[in-house]
Write a protein that holds these residues in place. Structure first.
Motif, PDB file in Angstrom:
ATOM      1  N   ASN A 154      -2.068   3.707 -32.025  1.00  0.00           N
ATOM      2  CA  ASN A 154      -2.376   2.476 -32.753  1.00  0.00           C
ATOM      3  C   ASN A 154      -2.784   1.382 -31.784  1.00  0.00           C
ATOM      4  O   ASN A 154      -3.076   0.279 -32.191  1.00  0.00           O
ATOM      5  CB  ASN A 154      -1.165   2.001 -33.557  1.00  0.00           C
TER       6      ASN A 154
ATOM      7  N   ASP B  47       4.671  -1.013 -36.098  1.00  0.00           N
ATOM      8  CA  ASP B  47       4.736  -0.228 -37.315  1.00  0.00           C
ATOM      9  C   ASP B  47       6.188  -0.242 -37.808  1.00  0.00           C
ATOM     10  O   ASP B  47       7.089   0.151 -37.066  1.00  0.00           O
ATOM     11  CB  ASP B  47       4.280   1.201 -37.022  1.00  0.00           C
TER      12      ASP B  47
ATOM     13  N   ASN C 203       8.426   2.715 -37.185  1.00  0.00           N
ATOM     14  CA  ASN C 203       8.713   3.102 -35.806  1.00  0.00           C
ATOM     15  C   ASN C 203      10.118   2.636 -35.430  1.00  0.00           C
ATOM     16  O   ASN C 203      10.323   1.507 -34.998  1.00  0.00           O
ATOM     17  CB  ASN C 203       7.661   2.504 -34.868  1.00  0.00           C
TER      18      ASN C 203
ATOM     19  N   GLU D 145       2.245  -4.644 -40.659  1.00  0.00           N
ATOM     20  CA  GLU D 145       3.021  -4.432 -39.449  1.00  0.00           C
ATOM     21  C   GLU D 145       4.212  -5.388 -39.484  1.00  0.00           C
ATOM     22  O   GLU D 145       4.121  -6.507 -39.999  1.00  0.00           O
ATOM     23  CB  GLU D 145       2.180  -4.707 -38.198  1.00  0.00           C
TER      24      GLU D 145
END
Length: 161
Positions: free
Chosen positions: A41, A129, A132, A154
């Motif tokens: 990303n 993210d 994550n 995000e």
């Protein structure tokens, strides 16, 4: 798995520095890699450095461990968004061969300290993210507080200086 006291001893033995990206370290910075199979990303380092030449408020930094380039980060003032005292760290990576050694944590702390030295700096912001969990735990341990999702879905996390 290392014990906490071993990790602290290792961290104290490493010299972590942030240096401006220059002709001398450019090649090393653009050759840094993330682990194979990692979801990418992150914009490439070469793209990030190129954009910094067109946007002088972007501050690219090579992350050094001792005398070796091991990572890259870039931050910027949010003055274009009427928040001149807020700073966004929007690029941050450590080469896959140097991950899980505490380098990223120390480098991020160095970046926060560099931003803290800027007159009137009030806040550091990161985004990641929300799925994550590694990033979530990493930033939380450093003192970042999640404030919600941005327009790109995000997670935005902030730290007051």
């Amino acid at each position: 798995q290392r014990k906490p006291y071993e990790i602290n001893k290792l961290l104290k033995s490493m010299l972590i520095e942030l240096r401006e990206v220059s002709l001398e370290n450019f090649d090393q910075v653009v050759k840094l890699k993330l682990p194979k199979g990692a979801k990418r990303n992150l914009a490439s380092n070469v793209y990030s450095i190129a954009t910094s030449k067109y946007f002088p408020i972007y501050q690219p930094r090579a992350i050094y461990c001792d005398s070796l380039v091991v990572g890259f980060l870039m931050y910027t003032s949010l003055s274009n968004f009427q928040k001149p005292n807020n700073y966004l760290i929007f690029r941050f990576m450590v080469d896959y061969q140097h991950q899980r050694k505490g380098i990223g944590r120390l480098a991020l702390l160095k970046a926060i300290e560099e931003i803290r030295q800027i007159e009137n700096a009030e806040k550091v912001i990161v985004n990641y993210d929300p799925r994550n969990e590694i990033a979530k735990c990493f930033y939380k341990k450093l003192g970042f507080i999640e404030v919600g999702l941005d327009e790109n879905n995000e997670m935005v996390a902030e730290m007051a200086l």
